[in-house]
Enzyme design. Structure first.
Site, short mmCIF file in Angstrom:
data_model
loop_
_atom_site.label_atom_id
_atom_site.label_comp_id
_atom_site.label_asym_id
_atom_site.label_seq_id
_atom_site.Cartn_x
_atom_site.Cartn_y
_atom_site.Cartn_z
N GLU A 94 -1.20 3.07 4.36
CA GLU A 94 -0.68 2.32 3.22
C GLU A 94 0.85 2.32 3.26
O GLU A 94 1.47 3.37 3.24
CB GLU A 94 -1.17 2.97 1.92
CG GLU A 94 -2.69 2.88 1.79
CD GLU A 94 -3.29 3.87 0.79
OE1 GLU A 94 -2.52 4.54 0.08
OE2 GLU A 94 -4.52 3.98 0.75
N LEU A 133 -5.45 -0.44 0.32
CA LEU A 133 -5.48 0.84 -0.39
C LEU A 133 -6.92 1.33 -0.39
O LEU A 133 -7.65 1.17 -1.36
CB LEU A 133 -4.99 0.69 -1.82
CG LEU A 133 -3.57 0.17 -2.00
CD1 LEU A 133 -3.22 0.12 -3.48
CD2 LEU A 133 -2.57 1.04 -1.27
N ALA A 134 -7.35 1.88 0.75
CA ALA A 134 -8.76 2.25 0.90
C ALA A 134 -8.82 3.35 1.94
O ALA A 134 -8.97 3.12 3.14
CB ALA A 134 -9.58 1.04 1.34
N GLU A 135 -8.67 4.60 1.47
CA GLU A 135 -8.53 5.72 2.40
C GLU A 135 -9.76 5.90 3.27
O GLU A 135 -9.65 6.24 4.46
CB GLU A 135 -8.23 7.00 1.62
CG GLU A 135 -6.82 7.08 1.05
CD GLU A 135 -6.66 6.25 -0.22
OE1 GLU A 135 -7.67 5.78 -0.78
OE2 GLU A 135 -5.50 6.08 -0.67
N GLN A 170 -1.42 8.46 2.36
CA GLN A 170 -0.08 8.52 1.79
C GLN A 170 0.24 9.83 1.09
O GLN A 170 1.37 10.31 1.16
CB GLN A 170 0.09 7.35 0.82
CG GLN A 170 1.51 7.03 0.49
CD GLN A 170 1.60 5.70 -0.24
OE1 GLN A 170 1.12 5.56 -1.34
NE2 GLN A 170 2.20 4.72 0.40
N PHE A 171 -0.75 10.42 0.41
CA PHE A 171 -0.55 11.70 -0.27
C PHE A 171 -1.81 12.53 -0.15
O PHE A 171 -2.93 11.99 -0.16
CB PHE A 171 -0.21 11.50 -1.75
CG PHE A 171 1.19 11.04 -1.98
CD1 PHE A 171 2.23 11.95 -2.00
CD2 PHE A 171 1.47 9.70 -2.14
CE1 PHE A 171 3.53 11.54 -2.20
CE2 PHE A 171 2.78 9.28 -2.34
CZ PHE A 171 3.80 10.19 -2.38
N GLY A 203 -3.52 14.18 -2.25
CA GLY A 203 -4.58 13.94 -3.23
C GLY A 203 -5.34 12.65 -3.00
O GLY A 203 -6.40 12.44 -3.58
N TYR A 239 -9.09 12.64 -0.75
CA TYR A 239 -10.46 12.87 -1.20
C TYR A 239 -11.40 11.68 -0.96
O TYR A 239 -12.55 11.88 -0.53
CB TYR A 239 -10.48 13.29 -2.68
CG TYR A 239 -9.81 14.62 -2.94
CD1 TYR A 239 -10.33 15.80 -2.40
CD2 TYR A 239 -8.66 14.72 -3.70
CE1 TYR A 239 -9.72 17.01 -2.62
CE2 TYR A 239 -8.04 15.95 -3.93
CZ TYR A 239 -8.58 17.09 -3.39
OH TYR A 239 -7.97 18.30 -3.61
N PRO A 240 -10.97 10.44 -1.23
CA PRO A 240 -11.91 9.33 -0.96
C PRO A 240 -12.27 9.20 0.53
O PRO A 240 -13.26 8.54 0.86
CB PRO A 240 -11.13 8.08 -1.43
CG PRO A 240 -10.07 8.60 -2.33
CD PRO A 240 -9.73 9.97 -1.84
N HIS A 297 -0.17 14.29 -6.02
CA HIS A 297 0.95 14.23 -5.08
C HIS A 297 1.44 15.63 -4.70
O HIS A 297 2.53 15.75 -4.15
CB HIS A 297 2.12 13.46 -5.69
CG HIS A 297 1.85 12.01 -5.92
ND1 HIS A 297 0.91 11.55 -6.80
CD2 HIS A 297 2.42 10.90 -5.38
CE1 HIS A 297 0.91 10.23 -6.82
NE2 HIS A 297 1.82 9.80 -5.95
#
Lengths: 121, 347
Positions: free
Chosen positions: B47, B76-78, B100-101, B103, B106-107, B147
């Site tokens: 991202e 935006l789709a980890e 990106q971070f 947190g 998790y996805p 973050h």
């Protein structure tokens, strides 16, 4: 007559490690009296546009960037004349405008209170 | 491929010095340039890593130099980012995705755990996963929720993954080269709070002298060993400075690799100093400090003068903004733990 002290406000870290911002619009002009937390300037980072509140109550003396100009984090943004002598006027607000995020600075070693006793050899 | 690095960021100019001062964020950027140049199969995606150059400027200029086919933005789709990395790796690419971070990982955990980590095992080695997952990690920048998290214990617990975390620009450069050249999936955790830390960096560093899984002693001491990784290494070095004022000499071990862990190196240091304190940002319970404590105890039990102490975050969700300094291990909490090891008397 009240003493006034000049205070320069540097561009704070706007979060997520962004290192610069563009001045979109000044919401105060030199000569204006401004209250603490009143709207001061609108900035745009690569992530978002944010309105920065004034860190001081006082009079705007100088703006250090034109609209459209890119300012680096830590560079002077605006200078105020703040009422009160130097010691009292310094409320520690410079560099902290109540916005999320800050760049940790080296040389800011956290203070300690605990003392150690070496073991008996 | 020879494995010899001849070029790094800007080093094409032969007159450029081999050692340059740069921030950790610039050192990661330089390492990405190096691997993108040395191996045409490497790809950087995530991202905002392309046109924007990353929210921390880590991928700044990479799309310009290497093109939008090798350095590109994703939705935006980890889960899709890691799923794509798995598919690309299956087809011979060497992906370097960024989440990106911390947190936001998790996805993507399903793709990381169920595909990325076990494809090599599932295929009996026919389908290796040479993927380096860059994960800006840990706290210390007073950012919002999601973050500031420390996921090392989660990933270290997954068979098939390697996990590392540099603490300074030089090691950030070295560990990233090593991670990308490794044929196993590596979770590379970048300590955000140290991104702007500037130090001299040797750009042509060959990581060969520091094999995967090797820790290093950053400061020698004889009274106790502090073990840390990421941004907590810096805090431990500060604690060691303070301890020295009191005549207590602390050794500081930068763990670097969180899986595999350098059990022998840890045990050797703890056996020399007879005391160990492990420091991490993640919550205490089932954190990696427990693993460090167990490894040191198993290997150096006879030499220890006190139980291994753990100084960690609290068992709460990572607090946002102004509460952060109350959550992260402080100098005083570290020094208090050291004092407990110094005072310990066997019952």
């Amino acid at each position: 007559m009240t003493d006034t002290t000049e205070r320069t406000f540097a561009l704070p870290d706007l979060g997520e490690g962004l290192v610069e911002a563009t001045v979109l619009e000044w919401l105060a002009a030199p000569g204006d009296r401004i209250g603490r937390n009143a709207p001061l300037v609108e900035l745009e980072t690569t992530k978002s546009a944010v309105e920065i509140p004034s860190p001081y109550a006082g009079t705007v003396v100088r703006l250090h960037a034109e609209e459209g100009e890119v300012v680096q984090v830590g560079s002077a943004l605006v200078t105020f004349a703040v009422e009160g002598p130097a010691g009292e006027a310094d409320d520690g607000a410079a560099g902290q405008a109540g916005i999320v995020g800050r760049v940790p600075q080296d040389g800011e070693a956290p203070r300690r209170r605990v003392r150690l006793r070496p073991p008996e050899e | 491929m020879t494995g010899t690095i001849t070029e790094a960021a800007g080093a094409a100019d032969a007159s450029a010095p081999r050692v340059r001062e740069m921030s950790m964020q610039q050192a990661v950027n330089a390492a990405l340039r190096t691997v993108l140049r040395e191996d045409p199969r490497t790809l950087v995606f995530g991202e905002d890593v392309g046109a924007l150059g990353g929210v921390f400027r880590v991928t700044d200029g990479l799309q310009e130099e290497f093109g939008a086919e090798r350095v590109f933005d994703t939705p935006l789709a980890e889960s899709a980012i890691i799923g794509m990395a798995v598919g690309l790796a299956m087809n011979g690419w060497r992906p370097i995705p960024e989440l990106q971070f911390d947190g936001f990982a998790y996805p993507a955990v399903d793709q990381i755990v169920n595909q990325l980590a076990r494809m090599n095992y599932r295929s009996r080695g026919a389908v290796p996963m040479p993927v380096t997952l860059r994960l800006p990690s840990f706290g210390g920048i007073q950012a919002p929720e999601h973050h500031g998290e420390s996921l090392e214990a989660l990933f270290a617990h997954v068979p098939g993954l390697k996990v590392c975390a540099p603490c300074d620009p030089q090691d950030a450069y070295r560990l990233l080269l090593q991670s990308v050249r490794c044929d196993d999936p590596v979770v590379y955790m970048e300590p955000k709070a140290r991104y702007w830390d500037r130090r001299p960096v040797e750009l042509a560093h060959d990581p060969g002298d520091m094999p995967v899984g090797r820790s290093r002693v950053l400061r020698r001491g004889r009274h106790a060993t502090l073990v840390a990784w990421g941004a907590m290494v810096h805090r431990c070095l500060q604690a060691a400075e303070y301890a020295a004022e009191d005549g207590v000499e602390l050794e500081v071990v930068d763990l670097r690799w969180l899986k595999p862990i350098d059990a022998e190196g840890l045990a050797a240091s703890a056996a020399r100093t007879r005391r160990a304190v492990v420091v991490h940002e993640a919550p205490l319970t089932a954190g990696l400090g427990a693993e460090v404590s167990a490894l040191v105890t198993e290997r150096a039990f006879g030499a220890l003068a006190a139980p291994v102490e753990r100084v960690a975050g609290f068992d709460v969700p990572y607090p946002a903004g102004p509460l952060e300094p109350q959550y992260l291990p402080t100098i005083d909490r570290i020094l208090s733990a050291v004092q407990r090891t110094l005072e310990y008397k066997r019952p």
